[in-house]
Write a protein that holds these residues in place. Structure first.
Motif, PDB file in Angstrom:
ATOM      1  N   LEU A 164       0.844  -1.196   0.000  1.00  0.00           N
ATOM      2  CA  LEU A 164       0.000   0.000   0.000  1.00  0.00           C
ATOM      3  C   LEU A 164       0.882   1.250   0.000  1.00  0.00           C
ATOM      4  CD1 LEU A 164      -2.845   1.300   0.262  1.00  0.00           C
ATOM      5  CD2 LEU A 164      -2.520   1.197   2.748  1.00  0.00           C
ATOM      6  N   ALA A 165       0.740   2.078  -1.050  1.00  0.00           N
ATOM      7  CA  ALA A 165       1.459   3.355  -1.099  1.00  0.00           C
ATOM      8  C   ALA A 165       0.716   4.428  -0.326  1.00  0.00           C
ATOM      9  CB  ALA A 165       1.663   3.793  -2.545  1.00  0.00           C
ATOM     10  N   GLY A 166      -0.617   4.327  -0.287  1.00  0.00           N
ATOM     11  CA  GLY A 166      -1.394   5.307   0.458  1.00  0.00           C
ATOM     12  C   GLY A 166      -2.848   5.297   0.047  1.00  0.00           C
ATOM     13  N   VAL A 167      -3.684   5.876   0.894  1.00  0.00           N
ATOM     14  CA  VAL A 167      -5.097   6.093   0.605  1.00  0.00           C
ATOM     15  C   VAL A 167      -5.292   7.596   0.458  1.00  0.00           C
ATOM     16  CG1 VAL A 167      -7.462   5.850   1.436  1.00  0.00           C
ATOM     17  CG2 VAL A 167      -5.805   4.029   1.863  1.00  0.00           C
ATOM     18  N   ALA A 168      -5.850   8.017  -0.653  1.00  0.00           N
ATOM     19  CA  ALA A 168      -6.030   9.441  -0.906  1.00  0.00           C
ATOM     20  C   ALA A 168      -7.048  10.033   0.073  1.00  0.00           C
ATOM     21  CB  ALA A 168      -6.497   9.662  -2.341  1.00  0.00           C
ATOM     22  N   LYS A 169      -6.909  11.326   0.325  1.00  0.00           N
ATOM     23  CA  LYS A 169      -7.890  12.038   1.148  1.00  0.00           C
ATOM     24  C   LYS A 169      -9.289  11.803   0.584  1.00  0.00           C
ATOM     25  CE  LYS A 169      -9.189  16.703   2.639  1.00  0.00           C
ATOM     26  NZ  LYS A 169      -8.868  18.148   2.550  1.00  0.00           N
ATOM     27  N   PHE A 170     -10.252  11.539   1.479  1.00  0.00           N
ATOM     28  CA  PHE A 170     -11.596  11.163   1.036  1.00  0.00           C
ATOM     29  C   PHE A 170     -12.312  12.330   0.356  1.00  0.00           C
ATOM     30  CE2 PHE A 170     -10.733   7.431   3.260  1.00  0.00           C
ATOM     31  CZ  PHE A 170     -11.735   6.496   3.005  1.00  0.00           C
ATOM     32  N   SER A 171     -13.096  11.980  -0.662  1.00  0.00           N
ATOM     33  CA  SER A 171     -13.954  12.949  -1.343  1.00  0.00           C
ATOM     34  C   SER A 171     -15.385  12.772  -0.875  1.00  0.00           C
ATOM     35  CB  SER A 171     -13.878  12.756  -2.863  1.00  0.00           C
ATOM     36  OG  SER A 171     -12.604  13.115  -3.356  1.00  0.00           O
ATOM     37  N   HIS A 172     -16.189  13.820  -1.036  1.00  0.00           N
ATOM     38  CA  HIS A 172     -17.569  13.803  -0.553  1.00  0.00           C
ATOM     39  C   HIS A 172     -18.508  14.351  -1.626  1.00  0.00           C
ATOM     40  CE1 HIS A 172     -16.132  13.088   3.598  1.00  0.00           C
ATOM     41  NE2 HIS A 172     -15.121  13.855   3.210  1.00  0.00           N
ATOM     42  N   SER A 173     -19.756  13.898  -1.592  1.00  0.00           N
ATOM     43  CA  SER A 173     -20.755  14.383  -2.538  1.00  0.00           C
ATOM     44  C   SER A 173     -22.145  14.300  -1.923  1.00  0.00           C
ATOM     45  CB  SER A 173     -20.728  13.561  -3.830  1.00  0.00           C
ATOM     46  OG  SER A 173     -21.793  13.938  -4.681  1.00  0.00           O
ATOM     47  N   ASN A 174     -22.880  15.396  -2.026  1.00  0.00           N
ATOM     48  CA  ASN A 174     -24.281  15.411  -1.610  1.00  0.00           C
ATOM     49  C   ASN A 174     -25.225  15.378  -2.804  1.00  0.00           C
ATOM     50  OD1 ASN A 174     -23.909  15.577   1.270  1.00  0.00           O
ATOM     51  ND2 ASN A 174     -23.215  17.690   0.977  1.00  0.00           N
ATOM     52  N   LEU A 175     -24.688  15.089  -3.987  1.00  0.00           N
ATOM     53  CA  LEU A 175     -25.505  15.042  -5.199  1.00  0.00           C
ATOM     54  C   LEU A 175     -26.365  13.780  -5.211  1.00  0.00           C
ATOM     55  CD1 LEU A 175     -22.746  16.068  -7.765  1.00  0.00           C
ATOM     56  CD2 LEU A 175     -24.646  17.503  -6.966  1.00  0.00           C
ATOM     57  N   PRO A 176     -27.505  13.792  -5.906  1.00  0.00           N
ATOM     58  CA  PRO A 176     -28.306  12.566  -6.054  1.00  0.00           C
ATOM     59  C   PRO A 176     -27.565  11.532  -6.888  1.00  0.00           C
ATOM     60  CG  PRO A 176     -29.172  14.326  -7.430  1.00  0.00           C
ATOM     61  CD  PRO A 176     -28.135  14.953  -6.554  1.00  0.00           C
ATOM     62  N   TYR A 177     -27.978  10.275  -6.766  1.00  0.00           N
ATOM     63  CA  TYR A 177     -27.247   9.180  -7.406  1.00  0.00           C
ATOM     64  C   TYR A 177     -27.220   9.289  -8.924  1.00  0.00           C
ATOM     65  CZ  TYR A 177     -31.581   6.886  -8.888  1.00  0.00           C
ATOM     66  OH  TYR A 177     -32.777   6.595  -9.498  1.00  0.00           O
TER      67      TYR A 177
END
Length: 311
Positions: A164-177
């Motif tokens: 594992l090189a790393g896990v990227a900073k998490f992204s977020h979304s409040n948009l509908p599916y």
């Protein structure tokens, strides 16, 4: 600055004539920068492909198979991501969205339908790396969602072979599916090459529940990834800005010696080489390049500085 700029403009004809000779040397493999860096790029980093249903068909890339040590999918078929665009392969189900650039991107799920573990990732082998050198993998990610995978946050893990090189900073979304105007975030993960060739793998990761659900916004996840690039991490003290004329850049070289410059297309092809970029502030003529997106790579023969350039 003005004197340096005027001098470089007066050298335009000479520089263009040099380009022809440089290209010949590059073909012969005499220019280290050209022969090395052009191989250190992802094939089809833009993840461009014809989208025709839930089949993974992306030139240069493979899916991370379920029996790979880093993949958490439990059976064949739970490990295959989707080529995705504005309305394919299944817009009604929500597997859709506008790419960060181009016409397509890849989306993959991380979810459990009790007894069925999904993790749909992509991978590519990169050759001609320099052992002991540090590289940066830059990509764009977005939470895509679908009708039964409504998680609002997720990311991509990057593996070098099985490490594992790393896990990227998490992204977020409040948009509908079923939204197509996705929120894309740029992310970078660094690693140090331990050999000349590595498999680089991208797998979606969730930060909470991963079970299927038609109403839980913290349940299973679908993540998108686009525009993946690779570059050496540089300590060169060099930068550039746009000049007063379109296609002219002003290079601020504080490295104490002249540098070489190689220009790559967004597909990783070398399209121009300038053997000498002077010290201090110098104007460089790139007006012969067609309009488009490029990467400029400056080098002192050992270290590199790479930055995106829109012409």
């Amino acid at each position: 600055m003005q004197m340096a700029f005027q001098f470089m403009i007066s050298q335009t004809t000479a520089v263009r004539s040099i380009h022809t000779r440089i290209r010949i040397f590059s073909v012969l493999g005499c220019i280290f920068l050209g022969t090395t860096l052009s191989a250190q790029q992802f094939i089809n980093g833009g993840l461009e492909s014809v989208v025709f249903g839930p089949n993974f068909n992306c030139k240069g890339w493979q899916n991370v198979p379920f029996d790979d040590p880093v993949c958490l999918a439990d059976v064949l078929g739970r490990d295959s991501p989707d080529m995705t665009s504005h309305d394919e392969p299944d817009a009604d189900y929500g597997i859709c969205g506008d790419p960060h650039s181009g016409k397509s991107f890849v989306s993959g799920t991380r979810s459990i339908n009790p007894g069925d573990d999904f993790q749909e990732g992509i991978m590519q082998e990169v050759d001609d790396l320099v052992q002991g050198a540090e590289y940066g993998i830059t990509f764009w990610q977005a939470v895509v969602k679908q009708r039964n995978l409504l998680d609002k946050s997720g990311s991509w893990a990057v593996y070098i072979d099985s490490a594992l090189a790393g896990v990227a900073k998490f992204s977020h979304s409040n948009l509908p599916y079923n939204a197509t105007n996705l929120d894309w975030d740029e992310r970078t993960i660094n690693f140090i090459a331990t050999k000349e060739s590595h498999w680089i793998k991208f797998l979606p990761v969730d930060d909470d529940s991963i079970e299927y659900s038609f109403d839980d916004e913290d349940a299973g996840l679908r993540m998108g990834i686009d525009d993946i690039s690779l570059s050496p991490v540089s300590k060169l003290n060099v930068s550039f800005t746009n000049g007063p004329l379109a296609g002219i850049i002003l290079v601020n070289n504080k490295c104490g010696k002249e540098l070489s410059l190689e220009v790559f297309s967004s597909n990783g092809d070398s399209v121009m080489t300038i053997s000498q970029v002077g010290k201090n502030e110098t104007g460089v003529d790139l007006t012969s390049l067609p309009a488009g997106n490029y990467f400029l790579v400056f080098s002192n023969g050992k270290e590199f500085y790479r930055k995106e350039y829109d012409r």
